[in-house]
Design an enzyme around this catalytic site. Structure first.
Site, short mmCIF file in Angstrom:
data_model
loop_
_atom_site.label_atom_id
_atom_site.label_comp_id
_atom_site.label_asym_id
_atom_site.label_seq_id
_atom_site.Cartn_x
_atom_site.Cartn_y
_atom_site.Cartn_z
N TRP A 10 0.81 -1.22 0.00
CA TRP A 10 0.00 0.00 0.00
C TRP A 10 0.84 1.27 0.00
O TRP A 10 0.34 2.35 -0.21
CB TRP A 10 -0.92 0.00 1.23
CG TRP A 10 -2.13 -0.87 1.07
CD1 TRP A 10 -2.53 -1.55 -0.06
CD2 TRP A 10 -3.12 -1.15 2.07
NE1 TRP A 10 -3.70 -2.21 0.18
CE2 TRP A 10 -4.09 -1.99 1.47
CE3 TRP A 10 -3.30 -0.76 3.40
CZ2 TRP A 10 -5.21 -2.45 2.17
CZ3 TRP A 10 -4.40 -1.22 4.10
CH2 TRP A 10 -5.35 -2.05 3.49
N HIS A 94 12.93 -1.93 -0.31
CA HIS A 94 12.14 -1.40 -1.43
C HIS A 94 12.91 -0.24 -2.07
O HIS A 94 13.59 0.51 -1.37
CB HIS A 94 10.77 -0.94 -0.94
CG HIS A 94 9.85 -0.62 -2.09
ND1 HIS A 94 9.91 0.57 -2.76
CD2 HIS A 94 8.90 -1.36 -2.72
CE1 HIS A 94 9.02 0.55 -3.75
NE2 HIS A 94 8.40 -0.62 -3.74
N GLU A 96 12.03 2.55 -3.03
CA GLU A 96 11.73 3.86 -2.46
C GLU A 96 12.51 4.08 -1.15
O GLU A 96 12.93 5.19 -0.84
CB GLU A 96 10.21 4.01 -2.26
CG GLU A 96 9.52 4.22 -3.60
CD GLU A 96 8.15 3.60 -3.73
OE1 GLU A 96 7.48 3.34 -2.72
OE2 GLU A 96 7.73 3.37 -4.90
N SER A 212 4.07 -1.97 -11.82
CA SER A 212 2.88 -1.80 -12.66
C SER A 212 2.18 -3.12 -13.01
O SER A 212 1.66 -3.29 -14.11
CB SER A 212 3.22 -1.01 -13.93
OG SER A 212 3.70 0.28 -13.58
N GLY A 233 1.70 -2.44 -6.08
CA GLY A 233 1.40 -1.17 -5.42
C GLY A 233 0.02 -0.67 -5.81
O GLY A 233 -1.00 -1.10 -5.26
N GLY A 234 -0.01 0.23 -6.80
CA GLY A 234 -1.24 0.92 -7.20
C GLY A 234 -2.47 0.02 -7.34
O GLY A 234 -3.54 0.34 -6.83
P1 PGA Z 1 3.34 -0.40 -8.57
O1 PGA Z 1 4.34 -0.57 -7.32
O2 PGA Z 1 2.59 -1.70 -8.69
O3 PGA Z 1 2.45 0.75 -8.20
O4 PGA Z 1 4.18 -0.13 -9.78
C1 PGA Z 1 5.02 -1.77 -7.08
C2 PGA Z 1 5.93 -1.63 -5.88
O5 PGA Z 1 6.60 -0.60 -5.75
O6 PGA Z 1 6.02 -2.55 -5.03
#
Ligand code: PGA
Length: 251
Positions: A10, A94, A96, A212, A233-234
């Site tokens: 999330w 991750h 990020e 994605s 993620g999204g």
């Molecule tokens: P995303 O993110 O599916 O929004 O591209 C994946 C993730 O960073 O784990």
């Protein structure tokens, strides 16, 4: 046979109110029991989400943690705190965390070992930038990350640990790596685990693709030999979309 594993990440989304509503809705859905599934949520949501999902087969994970059990580490959460809530997974490394919060491989390695020591399943993320991919350095980057992040990690842990290959250029951009490219890197990771440990380790390790992933491409990705799951993620932020991802076999 490796069990498929679909996990939502999330990120910094979902207030406690929203997270509770999501978890309650999830309980009413018919999710494929042959697929391992989970939600990794912000720390503040974990207690409520786990309470709601505790009698289901949906696992709950944290998005990060520090490696120490307690102490003067303002703002951090510890493996002991996650254990107290019966949390199953913890995402570590991750991109990020690596790129924005400057976590390095040495720190991530400590976290991986601490998670394993505390019976948490680490979902270790690795992946290259667009520049690294375009200059032919993607494989070298991923190999380096894995060798460092798994330094001093025992072979037995390969049955537990999950590696998520997440090319940074594909995260949240709508660009997915082609299923072939994703599978090639997952195969490379599997072979690398075989080299570092042994053939059995390379057969049992579960490797996800992330970047994605959505209901429209999950089937094609999951069809690939070396892709055992997705870190999403999204597309994990809406219960109906999460349901479609988990139930990929039914389509
Ligand atoms: P995303 O993110 O599916 O929004 O591209 C994946 C993730 O960073 O784990």
């Amino acid at each position: 046979m490796r069990k498929p594993i679909i996990v939502g990440n999330w990120k910094m989304n979902m207030t406690v109110t929203e997270a509770k509503a999501f978890a309650n809705e999830l309980k009413s859905l018919d999710l494929d029991s042959s697929v391992e599934k989970g939600i990794c949520a912000p720390a503040i949501d974990l207690y409520s989400v786990k309470e709601i999902l505790k009698d289901t087969d949906v696992k709950v994970g944290a998005e990060n943690m520090y490696f120490e059990e307690s102490g003067a580490f303002t703002g951090e959460i510890s493996p002991k705190m996650l254990n107290d809530l019966d949390i199953d997974y913890v995402i570590l490394g991750h991109s990020e965390r690596r790129e924005i919060f400057k976590e390095d491989d040495e720190l991530i390695n400590k976290k991986v070992k601490s998670a394993l020591d505390h019976n948490l399943i680490p979902i270790l993320c690795v992946g290259e930038t667009l520049e690294e991919r375009e200059s032919g350095k993607a494989y070298e980057k991923v190999e380096n990350q894995i060798r460092k992040d798994l330094s001093d990690v025992e072979k037995e842990a390969m049955e537990k640990i999950v590696i998520a290959y997440e090319p940074i250029w594909a995260i949240g951009t709508g660009k997915t790596a082609s299923a072939e490219d994703a599978d090639d890197m997952c195969k490379f990771i599997r072979e690398l685990i075989g080299k570092i440990y042994d053939e059995n380790a390379s057969e049992v390790i579960r490797i996800q693709y992330g970047g994605s992933v959505k209901p429209a491409n999950v089937v094609e990705l999951m069809d690939k030999e070396n892709i055992d799951g997705g870190l999403i993620g999204g597309a994990s932020l809406k219960p109906d979309s999460f349901e479609k991802l988990v139930n990929f076999k039914r389509r």
